[in-house]
Structures are given as structure tokens and as C-alpha cells.
Design a protein around this motif. Structure first.
Motif, short mmCIF file in Angstrom:
data_model
loop_
_atom_site.label_atom_id
_atom_site.label_comp_id
_atom_site.label_asym_id
_atom_site.label_seq_id
_atom_site.Cartn_x
_atom_site.Cartn_y
_atom_site.Cartn_z
N GLN A 47 0.77 -1.21 0.07
CA GLN A 47 0.08 -0.07 -0.01
C GLN A 47 0.73 1.36 -0.03
O GLN A 47 0.53 2.34 -0.70
N GLN A 50 2.29 1.61 -3.56
CA GLN A 50 1.33 2.23 -4.50
C GLN A 50 1.18 3.95 -4.09
O GLN A 50 0.92 4.39 -5.31
N ALA A 51 1.03 4.34 -2.85
CA ALA A 51 0.78 5.51 -2.61
C ALA A 51 1.95 6.38 -3.19
O ALA A 51 1.83 7.32 -3.69
N THR A 53 3.92 5.47 -5.69
CA THR A 53 3.89 5.35 -7.16
C THR A 53 2.89 6.41 -7.52
O THR A 53 3.30 7.05 -8.77
N ARG A 54 1.82 6.68 -6.91
CA ARG A 54 0.90 7.71 -7.41
C ARG A 54 1.63 9.12 -7.08
O ARG A 54 1.40 9.93 -8.07
N GLN A 55 2.35 9.38 -6.06
CA GLN A 55 2.87 10.55 -6.03
C GLN A 55 4.05 10.90 -7.07
O GLN A 55 3.90 12.04 -7.49
N ARG A 57 3.90 9.57 -9.99
CA ARG A 57 3.31 9.76 -11.32
C ARG A 57 2.60 11.31 -11.42
O ARG A 57 2.65 12.06 -12.44
N ASN A 58 2.07 11.84 -10.16
CA ASN A 58 1.48 13.07 -10.09
C ASN A 58 2.78 14.05 -10.17
O ASN A 58 2.53 15.15 -10.94
#
Length: 84
Positions: A47, A50-51, A53-55, A57-58
């Protein structure tokens, strides 16, 4: 069909029901708890990854947008001065 193939064919709900039924008659050793601790730690790490990875990407999207704005800000005046 082998026992392994039967296990793979079972739905998650069927697996949980079978687990609940069998756990009443099976002694749980230290390995059971160690594996559960490891599973939970791995889930928490997944988890977090994943968090992160989202950061990333953003941030990549933001950097791309700023780069495009920068290119436009530099190229437009250069083109204007070349035309005139």
C-alpha cells in the motif's frame, strides 16, 4: 483433477469458508502467526509503494506541464523576434 487444481479452481469465498471450517479442528503453531504477521507487513508495504507510485506519477505530470509551459514561454518570444 489434482488437489492443487481443485484448490486453484475454488472461489475466494469458498476458500474462506473451507479455511474457517478446517481451522476449528487444526492446531495453529507459531508458523501460522509468523506467516500472518509477514502477510500483513507485506500488504502494508504494498500500500505504501502504491501511494508512492501515485505521488511520482503526479509529480511527473506536473513537471511535464511545467516543461511545456517553459518551452512555450521561451519559444514564443524567439519566434516573434525572428518574424519581426
Amino acid at each position: 483433477m489434482s488437489a492443487y487444481e481443485e484448490l486453484e479452481a475454488m472461489s475466494l469465498e469458498d476458500l474462506k469458508k473451507t479455511y474457517d471450517r478446517l481451522s476449528r479442528t487444526t492446531a495453529k503453531g507459531l508458523g501460522f502467526y509468523r506467516e500472518e504477521i509477514a502477510r500483513r507487513e507485506a500488504k502494508a508495504m504494498e500500500q505504501q509503494m502504491q501511494a508512492m507510485t501515485r505521488q511520482v506519477r503526479n509529480m511527473t505530470i506536473a513537471i511535464l506541464m511545467l516543461t511545456v509551459i517553459n518551452v512555450v514561454a521561451v519559444c514564443v518570444p524567439l519566434l516573434q523576434s525572428a518574424i519581426t
